[in-house]
Design a protein around this motif. Structure first.
Motif, short mmCIF file in Angstrom:
data_model
loop_
_atom_site.label_atom_id
_atom_site.label_comp_id
_atom_site.label_asym_id
_atom_site.label_seq_id
_atom_site.Cartn_x
_atom_site.Cartn_y
_atom_site.Cartn_z
N ASN A 205 0.83 -1.21 0.00
CA ASN A 205 0.00 0.00 0.00
C ASN A 205 0.87 1.26 0.00
O ASN A 205 0.53 2.26 -0.65
CB ASN A 205 -0.93 0.02 1.23
N LEU A 208 2.18 1.81 -3.38
CA LEU A 208 1.11 2.35 -4.23
C LEU A 208 0.99 3.86 -4.06
O LEU A 208 0.85 4.60 -5.04
CB LEU A 208 -0.24 1.69 -3.89
N SER A 211 3.48 5.64 -5.88
CA SER A 211 3.40 5.39 -7.33
C SER A 211 4.50 4.46 -7.82
O SER A 211 4.95 4.56 -8.97
CB SER A 211 3.47 6.72 -8.10
N ASN A 213 4.58 1.03 -8.74
CA ASN A 213 3.72 -0.13 -9.00
C ASN A 213 4.49 -1.44 -8.97
O ASN A 213 3.96 -2.48 -8.53
CB ASN A 213 3.02 0.02 -10.35
N ALA A 216 5.10 -2.40 -5.42
CA ALA A 216 3.80 -2.73 -4.82
C ALA A 216 3.37 -4.14 -5.22
O ALA A 216 2.94 -4.93 -4.38
CB ALA A 216 2.76 -1.71 -5.26
N THR A 217 3.49 -4.45 -6.51
CA THR A 217 3.13 -5.79 -7.01
C THR A 217 3.94 -6.86 -6.30
O THR A 217 3.40 -7.89 -5.86
CB THR A 217 3.37 -5.88 -8.53
N GLN A 245 -5.75 -3.44 -7.09
CA GLN A 245 -5.61 -1.98 -7.22
C GLN A 245 -4.52 -1.61 -8.23
O GLN A 245 -4.66 -0.68 -9.00
CB GLN A 245 -5.29 -1.36 -5.86
N VAL A 246 -3.42 -2.39 -8.19
CA VAL A 246 -2.34 -2.16 -9.16
C VAL A 246 -2.86 -2.40 -10.57
O VAL A 246 -2.62 -1.59 -11.49
CB VAL A 246 -1.13 -3.08 -8.88
#
Length: 385
Positions: A205, A208, A211, A213, A216-217, A245-246
């Motif tokens: 999170n 995310l 920014s 990604n 985050a993934t 969300q990604v």
């Protein structure tokens, strides 16, 4: 001789009964301990079962303070898993009330840590940090560092949650990593895969929000892996929601919908309002993006309904937490009253002594003045003669 034999036999019988009672007590404690441990691992799969078991165990705990504290914490954790912070707070307060009666330092650390977590969940961050500081101090003072690595790891992860909300994600990620590192260094890190999964999800999170990604993934996929390791359905669903969300951000709407529907399916028995709210929100947004108006309306309506329920529950929890703080302050005030009274009494006695000394000194000074005047008169009379 008969009396000696009789006394010996009676003493032997009494000793046998005592040893049998102690053995039965020990076996009972071991059984309860085993049930508590087993239910702790079930926390994220079936919290209702955990809560029901905990309440049943309370009836069997007797006067065993340590077992009672652990049961209260177990029930509190169960309600936390269901996001029912109102009830969770109720049981963690009961555990705290028994803490002065235990000599188990590890148990104290566990409950104080839990109290910090509870106040974090209620968004009362100053109280949360207060308890987390206390728990960290107990951890660092403990003679066997390996025994408190998990507690210290949890402490750092919760701090990460708070700093994510109050400061910034860079600081939060640092604390998540510190928490994960402590848990991975523990004897059985797999037993605490749930904490690692939660930390990885929150790291995702944070990335995310920054920014990032790709990071985050990676964090969400790692969170899913740890959740599957212990079959923690709600944690897996949360991580999948994060990964969705990604996909949404990247315009992969159908992949996001597929992942969210799977998350909804595997968490259907968990009854986590926040999780359901996020899943419904994600589904409504992605169905809107692919122009599926009917599905959008369906999930948007579900989102609004559960949002109202969450707000109502949070309002009740906030009210209860304020009452709990008021009660804590009241108990603290009551405990400090004897000290205040003692100090007041001491001050009053000192003042009375000073006043008495002043009066005596004044009277003595007046008497000396009178005597001095008499002496002067006497001397003057002698001179005149």
């Amino acid at each position: 001789m008969k009396r000696i034999i009789h006394l010996f036999f009676t003493g032997f019988l009494f000793l046998g009964i005592l040893l049998f009672g102690l053995e039965s007590y020990s076996q009972g404690s071991k059984r309860l301990d085993s049930i508590i441990r087993k239910n702790t691992s079930e926390m994220y799969k079936n919290p209702d079962k955990v809560i029901a078991t905990g309440k049943q165990l309370l009836k069997e705990a007797g006067n065993d303070v340590d077992i009672k504290i652990r049961i209260y914490k177990l029930i509190s954790d169960g309600y936390s898993s269901k996001r029912d912070y109102q009830k969770s707070l109720e049981y963690v307060i009961k555990a705290n009330e028994l803490l002065p009666q235990t000599k188990n330092k590890l148990l104290k650390i566990s409950v104080v840590n839990k109290t910090g977590i509870q106040y974090h969940q209620l968004k009362i961050y100053d109280k949360a940090i207060q308890y987390l500081d206390q728990a960290e101090k107990l951890c660092l003072e403990y003679s066997k560092p390996d025994s408190v690595r998990v507690s210290l790891g949890v402490n750092y992860v919760v701090r990460g949650f708070i700093y994510k909300e109050e400061l910034n994600c860079a600081i939060a990620i640092n604390f998540f990593d510190r928490g994960i590192k402590q848990i991975l260094k523990s004897k059985n890190p797999k037993n605490n895969a749930n904490v690692i999964s939660i930390a990885k999800y929150n790291k995702g999170n944070c990335y995310l929000m920054m920014s990032n990604n790709a990071s985050a993934t990676k964090s969400f996929l790692e969170s899913i892996t740890y959740a599957k390791m212990i079959k923690a359905n709600s944690l897996q669903a949360f991580a999948q929601k994060g990964l969705a969300q990604v996909y949404t951000i990247e315009g992969k709407y159908n992949q996001a919908i597929s992942l969210l529907l799977e998350a909804q399916s595997i968490s259907s028995g968990v009854d986590d309002l926040i999780l359901n709210q996020e899943i419904y929100k994600g589904l409504s947004e992605n169905y809107l993006a692919v122009n599926d108006w009917n599905q959008y309306k369906k999930y948007h309506l579900k989102f609004l309904e559960i949002q109202n329920e969450v707000m109502e529950r949070e309002r009740k929890s906030a009210s209860d937490s304020l009452n709990a703080i008021e009660k804590e302050n009241e108990n603290k005030f009551k405990s400090e009253i004897p000290g205040y009274l003692y100090r007041i009494i001491v001050v009053v006695i000192i003042l009375m002594f000073l006043i008495f000394f002043f009066l005596i000194s004044t009277r003595k000074a007046k008497r000396n003045i009178v005597d001095l005047k008499e002496t002067i008169k006497s001397l003057q009379g002698e001179k005149m003669l």
